[in-house]
Design a protein around this motif. Structure first.
Motif, mmCIF file in Angstrom:
data_model
loop_
_atom_site.group_PDB
_atom_site.id
_atom_site.type_symbol
_atom_site.label_atom_id
_atom_site.label_comp_id
_atom_site.label_asym_id
_atom_site.label_seq_id
_atom_site.Cartn_x
_atom_site.Cartn_y
_atom_site.Cartn_z
ATOM 1 N N UNK A 1 2.889 4.913 -7.554
ATOM 2 C CA UNK A 1 1.616 4.775 -8.332
ATOM 3 C C UNK A 1 0.310 5.353 -7.729
ATOM 4 N N UNK A 2 0.266 6.539 -7.543
ATOM 5 C CA UNK A 2 -1.037 6.949 -6.616
ATOM 6 C C UNK A 2 -2.264 6.492 -6.850
ATOM 7 N N UNK A 3 -2.323 6.577 -8.139
ATOM 8 C CA UNK A 3 -4.014 6.221 -8.847
ATOM 9 C C UNK A 3 -4.016 4.761 -8.387
ATOM 10 N N UNK A 4 -3.277 3.905 -7.972
ATOM 11 C CA UNK A 4 -3.546 2.603 -7.935
ATOM 12 C C UNK A 4 -3.651 2.047 -6.260
ATOM 13 N N UNK A 5 -3.249 2.906 -5.513
ATOM 14 C CA UNK A 5 -3.384 2.527 -4.286
ATOM 15 C C UNK A 5 -4.471 1.907 -3.489
ATOM 16 N N UNK A 6 -5.564 2.187 -4.172
ATOM 17 C CA UNK A 6 -6.947 1.661 -3.617
ATOM 18 C C UNK A 6 -6.848 -0.103 -3.845
ATOM 19 N N UNK A 7 -6.007 -0.493 -4.614
ATOM 20 C CA UNK A 7 -5.898 -1.807 -5.089
ATOM 21 C C UNK A 7 -5.435 -2.619 -3.933
ATOM 22 N N UNK A 8 -4.761 -2.010 -3.032
ATOM 23 C CA UNK A 8 -4.007 -2.743 -1.808
ATOM 24 C C UNK A 8 -5.010 -2.586 -0.709
ATOM 25 N N UNK B 1 -8.173 -3.552 0.127
ATOM 26 C CA UNK B 1 -9.044 -4.848 0.747
ATOM 27 C C UNK B 1 -8.150 -5.724 1.316
ATOM 28 N N UNK B 2 -6.856 -6.054 0.661
ATOM 29 C CA UNK B 2 -5.927 -6.854 1.488
ATOM 30 C C UNK B 2 -5.517 -6.531 2.687
ATOM 31 N N UNK B 3 -5.197 -5.307 2.779
ATOM 32 C CA UNK B 3 -4.683 -4.488 4.001
ATOM 33 C C UNK B 3 -5.773 -4.606 5.316
ATOM 34 N N UNK B 4 -6.845 -4.300 4.816
ATOM 35 C CA UNK B 4 -7.891 -4.236 5.876
ATOM 36 C C UNK B 4 -8.799 -5.648 6.232
ATOM 37 N N UNK C 1 0.970 -1.268 -0.077
ATOM 38 C CA UNK C 1 -0.143 -0.059 -0.028
ATOM 39 C C UNK C 1 0.902 1.178 -0.265
ATOM 40 N N UNK C 2 1.801 1.256 0.897
ATOM 41 C CA UNK C 2 2.765 2.372 1.031
ATOM 42 C C UNK C 2 3.475 2.752 -0.351
ATOM 43 N N UNK C 3 4.056 1.754 -1.027
ATOM 44 C CA UNK C 3 4.875 1.775 -2.157
ATOM 45 C C UNK C 3 3.775 2.299 -3.075
ATOM 46 N N UNK C 4 2.521 1.874 -3.541
ATOM 47 C CA UNK C 4 1.584 2.276 -4.332
ATOM 48 C C UNK C 4 1.294 3.821 -4.166
ATOM 49 N N UNK C 5 1.338 4.108 -2.879
ATOM 50 C CA UNK C 5 0.990 5.557 -2.595
ATOM 51 C C UNK C 5 2.111 6.626 -3.183
#
Length: 50
Positions: free
Chosen positions: A28-35, A37-40, A21-25
């Motif tokens: 690749x900020x536009x794709x952070x929401x993909x991580x 569901x797994x995190x929560x 999630x942090x790496x995506x933020x």
């Protein structure tokens, strides 16, 4: 009666997904929401909420 099971696996998966999630933020900020569901999901399982 439920058996006591270790939540270590879920904590490890939570931190792996958090790193993703942090790496995506950062990169690749536009794709952070993909991580999200797994995190929560694994965070809730680690806390034994369900």
């Amino acid at each position: 009666m439920e058996a006591n099971q270790s939540t270590t696996k879920y904590w490890v998966l939570t931190f792996i997904w958090l790193a993703i999630l942090i790496t995506l933020v950062v990169f690749y900020r536009q794709f952070f929401w993909l991580a999200l569901p797994g995190t929560t999901t694994y965070f809730a399982k680690a806390l034994r909420l369900f």
